[in-house]
Design an enzyme around this catalytic site. Structure first.
Site, PDB file in Angstrom:
ATOM      1  CG  HIS A 182      -1.510  -0.935   1.448  1.00 28.51           C
ATOM      2  ND1 HIS A 182      -2.032  -1.593   2.425  1.00 28.51           N
ATOM      3  CD2 HIS A 182      -3.064  -1.821   0.593  1.00 28.51           C
ATOM      4  CE1 HIS A 182      -3.124  -2.334   2.408  1.00 28.51           C
ATOM      5  NE2 HIS A 182      -3.692  -2.061   0.888  1.00 28.51           N
ATOM      6  NE  ARG A 243      -5.061  -9.652   2.324  1.00 28.98           N
ATOM      7  CZ  ARG A 243      -4.469  -8.557   1.655  1.00 28.98           C
ATOM      8  NH1 ARG A 243      -3.561  -8.523   1.802  1.00 28.98           N
ATOM      9  NH2 ARG A 243      -5.278  -8.456   1.213  1.00 28.98           N
TER      10      ARG A 243
END
Ligand SMILES: Nc1ncnc2c1ncn2[C@@H]1O[C@H](COP(=O)(O)OP(=O)(O)O)[C@@H](O)[C@H]1O
Ligand SMILES: CC(=O)OP(=O)(O)O
Ligand SMILES: [Mg+2]
Length: 400
Positions: A182, A243
């Site tokens: 990210h 996740r």
């Protein structure tokens, strides 16, 4: 006429986002069929944008290749297809760049092969990124295509943050270290936060909380990343949609030895059947909020685990930075869930963090401060713009 448009493809784990920007326009001007998104004083003009969501889930498109078909049909219908002579480049978000790619990179066959080699390290992302690159190159072999890597912004991390405490020779042989992801968002949001505070990026220390379907935190000192929560792969760190984030690595040995699960099953469990979805069956924070309102205990527990992990990272990165000027919330959950922001920071007054309940509850689409007047640390909601950042980086590579 110089071609000045950049098409950006951002394949996330649950979505394909696209934007077509005119980089020759210093301020927003053109809108097309009412499809351009609202935006502030950035340096590109958005001609088209959109999102194909819930890829791979029931009732939506099967995969990123199909999603890309939808996008190119949509663009062609508006006369904005990949065949347009006004296109200067396609900018591709690529999640894993390994050790080699730390700058925006012009895509060649060799670069594609290298990105494919990194698939095992970003199995939910790099395959989709490669699909986008291949389709776009096939349609326009003459056009410069630029890869902009999620890992790039984190390449500045000091060794003390980037290295795992495992045998050095083994780590070096297999490229085992913290890469972080990210990065395009962390870079954009940390700069935008400085701007919101009326400061230069070099003057501020910011904890950025990127909370999308994938989620990560970063500690940014004076514009430079010094630590981040994702690691070798986008699995480590915060609790995410599907996740697990941080677990004791011995969970894997235990599931293998005692649970007789093989490594692929465990990989699938931790990447796709854990996090919010594993805890309560839903990975969408909106749905979890609705269920919490109906006093659903498993949704509440999933939420509590999610925000507990966030608080831990806020504390850890406050210590890493020493002085924190701002905490910035971004991405789908960070920008939209006042409940997550409030629960993550509640009771942190001793750290100088005072969120303002009224300001925090106001919905908005622009960067804003949601802390009290007296808060030593500014708490901000800062919409990310990975697409603009990718377009700018791609454009400066092809039109230096
Ligand atoms: N209004 C909202 N309230 C709470 N959460 C939201 C809202 N809108 C979107 N989200 C969350 O944002 C997530 C998607 O974030 P996004 O940054 O677009 O993800 P990605 O890029 O990883 O695909 C969704 O899974 C959903 O949980
Ligand atoms: C790296 C990552 O997790 O990306 P996304 O949040 O878009 O799935
Ligand atoms: Mg994303």
């Amino acid at each position: 006429m110089t071609a000045s448009r950049v098409l950006v493809l951002n394949s996330g784990s649950s979505s394909l986002k696209y934007q077509l920007l005119d980089m020759s326009r210093p301020s927003p001007a053109t809108t097309l069929n009412g499809a351009a998104t609202p935006h502030g004083d950035d340096s590109g003009s958005r001609l088209a944008s959109g999102i194909v969501e819930r890829i791979g889930e029931e009732g939506s498109v099967a995969d990123h290749s199909e999603a890309l078909g939808v996008v190119s049909k949509e663009l062609r219908a508006r006369g904005l297809g990949l065949d347009s002579p006004e296109l200067a480049a396609v900018g591709h978000r690529v999640v894993h760049g390994g050790s080699r790619f730390t700058e925006p990179t012009l895509i060649t066959d060799e670069v594609v092969a290298e990105i494919e080699k990194l698939v095992p390290l970003a199995p939910l992302h790099n395959p989709a990124n490669v699909t986008g690159i291949k389709v776009a190159r096939e349609l326009r072999p003459d056009l410069p295509q630029v890869a902009v890597f999620d890992t790039a912004f984190h390449a500045t991390m000091p060794e003390a943050a980037a290295r795992y405490a495992i045998d050095r020779a083994t780590a070096d042989r297999y490229g085992v270290r913290r890469y972080g992801f990210h990065g395009t968002s962390h870079a954009y949001v940390s700069r935008a936060t400085a701007k919101l505070l009326g400061k230069e990026p070099s003057e501020v220390n910011v904890v950025v909380l990127h909370l999308g379907n994938g989620a990560s935190a970063s500690a940014v000192r004076g514009g430079v990343c010094v630590d981040t929560s994702m690691g070798l792969t986008p699995l480590e760190g915060l609790v995410m949609g599907t996740r697990s984030g941080d677990i004791d690595p011995a969970v894997i040995f235990h599931l293998s030895r005692v649970g007789a699960m093989d490594v692929d099953e465990i990989d699938d469990l931790l990447n796709k059947r854990s996090g919010l979805v594993g805890l309560c069956g839903d990975n969408d924070m909106r749905e979890i909020g609705r269920r919490m309102a109906e006093r659903d205990a498993s949704a509440q527990l999933a939420f509590d685990i999610y925000v507990h992990r966030l608080r831990k990272y806020v504390g850890a990165y406050s210590a890493v930075l020493g002085r924190v000027d701002a905490i910035a919330f971004t991405a789908g959950v960070g920008e939209n869930s006042a409940a997550v922001r409030e629960a993550a920071l509640r009771g942190l007054e001793p750290l100088g963090i005072e969120i303002d309940a009224v300001r925090n509850a106001v919905r908005g689409t622009v960067a804003r401060v949601v802390s009290t007047e007296t808060s030593r640390v500014a708490v901000a909601v800062v919409p990310t713009d990975e697409e603009l950042e990718i377009a700018q980086q791609a454009y400066s590579l092809v039109r230096p």
